[in-house]
Scaffold this motif. Structure first.
Motif, PDB file in Angstrom:
ATOM      1  N   PHE A 165      32.275  42.812  49.156  1.00 17.80           N
ATOM      2  CA  PHE A 165      33.699  42.632  49.424  1.00 17.80           C
ATOM      3  C   PHE A 165      33.908  42.947  50.912  1.00 17.80           C
ATOM      4  O   PHE A 165      33.460  43.985  51.390  1.00 17.80           O
ATOM      5  CB  PHE A 165      34.548  43.609  48.609  1.00 17.80           C
ATOM      6  N   ASP A 188      31.217  37.744  48.948  1.00 16.94           N
ATOM      7  CA  ASP A 188      31.587  37.278  47.608  1.00 16.94           C
ATOM      8  C   ASP A 188      33.098  37.281  47.442  1.00 16.94           C
ATOM      9  O   ASP A 188      33.663  36.425  46.753  1.00 16.94           O
ATOM     10  CB  ASP A 188      30.936  38.186  46.563  1.00 16.94           C
ATOM     11  N   TYR A 189      33.754  38.265  48.084  1.00 15.22           N
ATOM     12  CA  TYR A 189      35.213  38.388  48.015  1.00 15.22           C
ATOM     13  C   TYR A 189      35.719  38.761  49.408  1.00 15.22           C
ATOM     14  O   TYR A 189      35.216  39.695  50.034  1.00 15.22           O
ATOM     15  CB  TYR A 189      35.634  39.477  47.019  1.00 15.22           C
ATOM     16  N   THR A 191      39.235  39.734  51.484  1.00 19.41           N
ATOM     17  CA  THR A 191      40.648  40.093  51.378  1.00 19.41           C
ATOM     18  C   THR A 191      41.233  40.255  52.776  1.00 19.41           C
ATOM     19  O   THR A 191      40.593  40.808  53.674  1.00 19.41           O
ATOM     20  CB  THR A 191      40.846  41.393  50.574  1.00 19.41           C
ATOM     21  N   ARG A 220      35.677  33.277  47.419  1.00 18.55           N
ATOM     22  CA  ARG A 220      36.901  33.804  46.814  1.00 18.55           C
ATOM     23  C   ARG A 220      37.681  34.530  47.899  1.00 18.55           C
ATOM     24  O   ARG A 220      37.142  35.414  48.559  1.00 18.55           O
ATOM     25  CB  ARG A 220      36.578  34.779  45.667  1.00 18.55           C
ATOM     26  N   VAL A 222      41.468  36.455  48.820  1.00 14.49           N
ATOM     27  CA  VAL A 222      42.742  36.992  48.356  1.00 14.49           C
ATOM     28  C   VAL A 222      43.586  37.329  49.581  1.00 14.49           C
ATOM     29  O   VAL A 222      43.155  38.083  50.454  1.00 14.49           O
ATOM     30  CB  VAL A 222      42.558  38.254  47.488  1.00 14.49           C
ATOM     31  N   VAL A 232      45.606  34.252  45.332  1.00  8.91           N
ATOM     32  CA  VAL A 232      44.197  34.189  44.971  1.00  8.91           C
ATOM     33  C   VAL A 232      43.717  32.758  45.170  1.00  8.91           C
ATOM     34  O   VAL A 232      44.324  31.818  44.646  1.00  8.91           O
ATOM     35  CB  VAL A 232      43.986  34.619  43.503  1.00  8.91           C
ATOM     36  N   THR A 234      40.217  30.151  45.212  1.00  5.26           N
ATOM     37  CA  THR A 234      38.811  29.783  45.030  1.00  5.26           C
ATOM     38  C   THR A 234      38.714  28.292  45.330  1.00  5.26           C
ATOM     39  O   THR A 234      39.746  27.615  45.456  1.00  5.26           O
ATOM     40  CB  THR A 234      38.313  30.055  43.588  1.00  5.26           C
ATOM     41  N   THR A 261      42.692  46.642  48.563  1.00  4.25           N
ATOM     42  CA  THR A 261      41.311  46.165  48.499  1.00  4.25           C
ATOM     43  C   THR A 261      40.474  46.992  47.536  1.00  4.25           C
ATOM     44  O   THR A 261      39.688  46.455  46.742  1.00  4.25           O
ATOM     45  CB  THR A 261      40.687  46.195  49.907  1.00  4.25           C
ATOM     46  N   VAL A 268      37.944  43.939  39.619  1.00  2.46           N
ATOM     47  CA  VAL A 268      36.925  42.894  39.469  1.00  2.46           C
ATOM     48  C   VAL A 268      35.690  43.447  38.765  1.00  2.46           C
ATOM     49  O   VAL A 268      35.155  42.841  37.835  1.00  2.46           O
ATOM     50  CB  VAL A 268      36.542  42.306  40.841  1.00  2.46           C
ATOM     51  N   LEU A 274      40.354  37.155  38.280  1.00  2.00           N
ATOM     52  CA  LEU A 274      40.878  37.321  39.640  1.00  2.00           C
ATOM     53  C   LEU A 274      42.389  37.487  39.719  1.00  2.00           C
ATOM     54  O   LEU A 274      42.873  38.371  40.428  1.00  2.00           O
ATOM     55  CB  LEU A 274      40.422  36.148  40.515  1.00  2.00           C
TER      56      LEU A 274
END
Length: 310
Positions: A165, A188-189, A191, A220, A222, A232, A234, A261, A268, A274
């Motif tokens: 993240f 992967d994520y 924010t 992904r 956010v 959100v 994707t 975060t 998650v 999500l």
């Protein structure tokens, strides 16, 4: 769950003003406080209070501010095994000036944090974590940047890849600009808030910015959009997630994004889809803003459950 967090620990000097001062002007704050802060510290403390095992990688100076910067981290049970002490640079400090209508100005000194020594990164700490969370301030400059890139690579190349993240920050985006995309796009994520999104992509609309990140390979994303909640994204869907209004008045937004975060990663990794993870994060960020100081509002799973129920 086990989290490995890379980010700053700081001492925050908070000044609450009727208005921001003009150049050369002296103003008297309505209230002045000093609190532990920093994105790494706040993310770590939030995760620990939510019941997780957390190790924080940061660097402090050999000075009186070091213990204060780590006070909440220590009290919440975060492991200090990856904390380094710098013999020359001071513990990082941030001066925050904030007005009742939400305007903010900040003076930030990376100081000891930017000297985080990559030679001291332990591969087993990364491979043994369930997730790695990175504050993008750690990707701006100095040895800390090398440490962070090494940690991300270790997570991605582990026999069982460890999800990464990455949380952007206004100062990080302003300093590095669009070049920061190269280092964060593989997360992967990802924010970030609306301002950071537009600055990172050098665009003027959220839709154009998200399209650009998608073309670059984002998985992904956010986006924190303040009173509107969060978005959100994707490659296959985009959803606006409504905000959560907590009990209590908003008094200080410092650290609310970092708390968001941490709560998002918590949700998650505990199996939430999500949109629901973003809803939980909305609640956590809102709760954090009801106390003065980035780490002042303890947030537990019960707090989140109650906020969501309202």
């Amino acid at each position: 769950m086990k989290f490995f967090v890379i980010g700053d620990v700081t001492v925050d000097h908070l000044y609450h003003l009727d208005r921001l001062p003009a150049p050369g002007e002296e103003v008297v704050p309505g209230r002045a406080t000093m609190k532990p802060g920093g994105a790494g510290g706040t993310i770590s403390v939030t995760l620990a209070r939510l019941g997780h095992t957390v190790t924080l990688a940061a660097r402090v100076g050999n000075d009186p501010f070091a213990e204060y910067a780590l006070a909440s981290v220590r009290e919440s049970g975060v492991s200090l095994a990856a904390i380094q002490v710098d013999p020359e640079h001071l513990t990082s400090t941030i001066t925050v000036m904030q007005t009742p209508d939400g305007q903010r100005a900040m003076i930030s000194d990376g100081a000891a944090n930017r000297q985080l020594d990559p030679a001291k990164l332990k591969k087993k700490d990364i491979e043994g974590a369930d997730a790695v969370i990175v504050s993008a301030y750690s990707l701006t400059e100095g040895p800390q940047r090398d440490y962070t890139l090494k940690a991300i690579e270790t997570a991605q190349k582990a026999k069982k890849p460890v999800p990464v993240f990455i949380d952007l920050g206004t100062g990080a985006v302003n300093k590095v600009g669009t070049d920061l995309i190269e280092n964060v796009i593989g997360a992967d994520y990802l924010t970030l808030n609306q301002h950071e999104l537009l600055a990172l992509t050098d665009t003027t609309s959220i839709s154009a910015a998200l399209a650009q990140l998608g073309d670059a390979g984002a998985r992904r994303v956010v986006v924190k959009v303040g009173r509107m909640g969060s978005i959100v994204w994707t490659p296959t869907e985009t959803e606006l997630v409504d905000p959560i209004k907590p009990e209590g008045r908003v008094v200080d937004s410092t650290g609310a994004g970092d708390t968001f975060t941490a709560a998002f990663a918590h949700a998650v990794l505990t199996g939430q889809p999500l949109p629901q993870a973003a809803r939980i994060a909305n609640a956590a960020g809102a709760l954090a803003a009801t106390r003065v100081g980035a780490q002042a509002r303890p947030i537990t799973p019960a707090d989140l459950e109650a906020a969501l129920a309202r």
